[in-house]
Design a protein around this motif. Structure first.
Motif, PDB file in Angstrom:
ATOM      1  N   SER A  33       4.745   5.438  -2.465  1.00  0.00           N
ATOM      2  CA  SER A  33       4.186   6.115  -2.754  1.00  0.00           C
ATOM      3  C   SER A  33       2.482   7.013  -2.010  1.00  0.00           C
ATOM      4  O   SER A  33       1.729   7.221  -2.004  1.00  0.00           O
ATOM      5  CB  SER A  33       3.555   5.058  -3.792  1.00  0.00           C
ATOM      6  N   SER A  34       2.942   6.185  -0.724  1.00  0.00           N
ATOM      7  CA  SER A  34       1.962   6.762  -0.006  1.00  0.00           C
ATOM      8  C   SER A  34       2.199   6.986   0.951  1.00  0.00           C
ATOM      9  O   SER A  34       3.364   6.466   1.623  1.00  0.00           O
ATOM     10  CB  SER A  34       1.160   6.092   0.321  1.00  0.00           C
TER      11      SER A  34
ATOM     12  N   ARG B  96       0.252   6.831   4.128  1.00  0.00           N
ATOM     13  CA  ARG B  96      -0.322   6.618   5.041  1.00  0.00           C
ATOM     14  C   ARG B  96      -1.099   5.182   4.897  1.00  0.00           C
ATOM     15  O   ARG B  96      -0.884   4.358   3.490  1.00  0.00           O
ATOM     16  CB  ARG B  96      -2.071   7.446   4.720  1.00  0.00           C
TER      17      ARG B  96
ATOM     18  N   SER C 142       1.209  -0.872   0.476  1.00  0.00           N
ATOM     19  CA  SER C 142      -0.113  -0.158   0.026  1.00  0.00           C
ATOM     20  C   SER C 142       1.044   1.172   0.414  1.00  0.00           C
ATOM     21  O   SER C 142       0.178   2.958  -0.084  1.00  0.00           O
ATOM     22  CB  SER C 142      -0.861  -0.092   1.137  1.00  0.00           C
TER      23      SER C 142
END
Ligand code: EPZ
Length: 425
Positions: A79-80, A82, A58
């Motif tokens: 890429s994130s 969170r 994720s």
């Protein structure tokens, strides 16, 4: 949900290979996000391992798991920043990713991991340490948003030698311009495994005598690493042999990680021979009293082995007592062991067990990971059929507990959820 069916009351004899350590694998997978390409061997095939891999995916890290080897590849940035709420809820130790995400993204968003069945499990020590290292932390309901510009050097004295807080500080500072000293740090073997993993990628961490020194480096690279054996899984199988009587050999273990628990098994009458990577134990038909077992931070008696040793003691000769100092609600296996005939009295964080020769099979419900493993140990020692429900808890920490105990000749199998309803209803 499947169940475990045990036909207990027989001695155990055999040998098994012990899995890689869950509590080393999880922080090491978080650390993999800080590097480039990692090959990590001896990863246990657990639901928690796969939850951690889902979190890495994720975040934009490519992962694969094959034959207990994990390969990760992160192309520079994440890429994130969170962790999806669902994954936070699935595994509370997802909080381990906070430091790594904050290090890479300078921002991290998680939902409060919340407590679990063994206790409230706050993360105040993690957040307090991050603030000392320059992080701004906002809490909005059950959301935690951390931001940081420059990671600052700091000397952090932990109010309690928290394993997770120690690991999160290491993960936040490993790639930085900061120098961090942690006093009253956790000293569990899994911390050293994380240190060695980070250093194998080019990190600069050293530790000793409840202190950890992190000298941040510019970047971490590639590595190929093998995770340490799981000392709690090893103690689970030894507790089973102690509870049932018999003899067993554990391969791929590190006896030096469990000096005190092995001494206590010997106090209970077992004869133990250790090599560099094996343990051979010969146990009498029933253990003698273990005396008083007090759980403490490492090198004290591990809280994760409290329930499994209590299960063995429930079939012992004489009395044994336990004091649980680490988690506030870690006696949930007691009511279940009582169903087998175990004589256990508890008051606050203390328990007294009056062992008995004959325990009898029953239908039991696992209420947490190590408590569930304790029910397997007690069920193996109980005469007749024991069925254990809610075994998803057990699968979080044991690759295949029925295969491992089956290696010692135990009659234990995974059965469909409908099994036993007609017999025990
Ligand atoms: C790790 O949990 C392990 N989990 C636990 O194993 C283990 O029981 C525990 O260490 C102690 O050894 C993993 O490594 C994934 P802590 P962790 O922070 O990091 C309090 C198992 O069965 N505390 O050392 O959560 C906390 O509430 C699991 O494999 C604070 O008050 O343990 C607890 O009472 C269960 N504030 C005590 O410290 C904080 O910020 C120990 O917690 C952090 C912790």
């Amino acid at each position: 949900m499947e169940k475990l069916k045990i036909n207990g009351g027989r001695k155990l004899r055999g040998e098994t290979r012990v899995q890689g350590a869950k509590n080393a694998c999880l922080p090491i997978l978080a650390a993999a996000a800080l590097g480039e390409s990692c090959i990590i061997h001896n990863c246990p095939d657990l639901t928690d391992t796969h939850a951690a891999l889902k979190i890495l995916e994720s975040l934009g890290v490519c992962t694969e798991f094959e034959n207990n080897t994990v390969r990760t590849h992160s192309c520079g940035s994440l890429s994130s920043c969170r962790i999806p709420d669902g994954l936070m809820k699935e595994m509370r130790s997802s909080v381990m990713f906070l430091g790594a995400i904050l290090s890479k993204c300078k921002r991290a968003e998680i939902t409060y991991p919340g407590g679990c069945s063994i206790g409230a499990r706050p993360i105040d020590l993690h957040l307090e340490a991050f603030r000392k290292m320059g992080a701004e932390i906002e809490e909005e309901g059950d959301k935690i948003i951390c931001t940081i510009d420059e990671i600052k050097s700091a000397k952090i004295n932990l109010g309690f030698p928290s394993v997770g807080a120690t690991e999160n500080i290491m993960l936040l500072s490993a790639v930085s311009n900061a120098e961090i000293e942690i006093d009253n740090a956790a000293a569990e073997p899994e911390i050293l495994d994380l240190q060695n993993f980070i250093n194998s990628m080019g990190g600069n961490i050293c530790s000793g005598g409840r202190k950890v020194f992190i000298k941040g480096v510019k970047e971490l690279g590639n590595t190929e690493y093998k995770i340490m054996p799981d000392r709690i899984a090893a103690l689970t199988y030894l507790s089973g042999i102690a509870a049932c009587g018999g003899m067993g050999k554990l391969n791929s273990v590190r006896p030096e990680h469990m000096v005190l628990p092995l001494k206590i098994l010997e106090r209970g009458g077992s004869e133990i021979e250790c090599g560099d990577d094996f343990i051979i134990m010969k146990a009498p038909s029933r253990p003698k009293s273990y005396g008083k077992i007090i759980t403490l931070p490492y090198p004290g008696f591990p809280t994760d082995a409290q329930a499994i040793f209590m299960a063995a003691a429930s079939r012992g000769r004489g009395k044994s007592s336990f004091k649980e100092n680490i988690f506030e609600n870690r006696f949930r296996h007691v009511s279940e062991i009582r169903k087998l005939g175990g004589r256990i009295e508890t008051e606050g964080n203390e328990a007294e067990i009056c062992g008995r020769r004959r325990l009898h099979g029953e239908v039991l419900t696992a209420k947490d990971l190590r408590g569930g493993a304790a029910l397997v140990v007690a069920g193996l020692a109980a005469k007749g059929e024991t069925i254990i429900e809610n075994i998803g808890y057990i699968d979080r920490g044991y690759e295949n507990i029925e295969r491992s105990f089956g290696d010692f000749g135990a009659e234990i199998a995974r059965v469909d959820e409908s099994y036993g309803r007609e017999i025990h209803s």
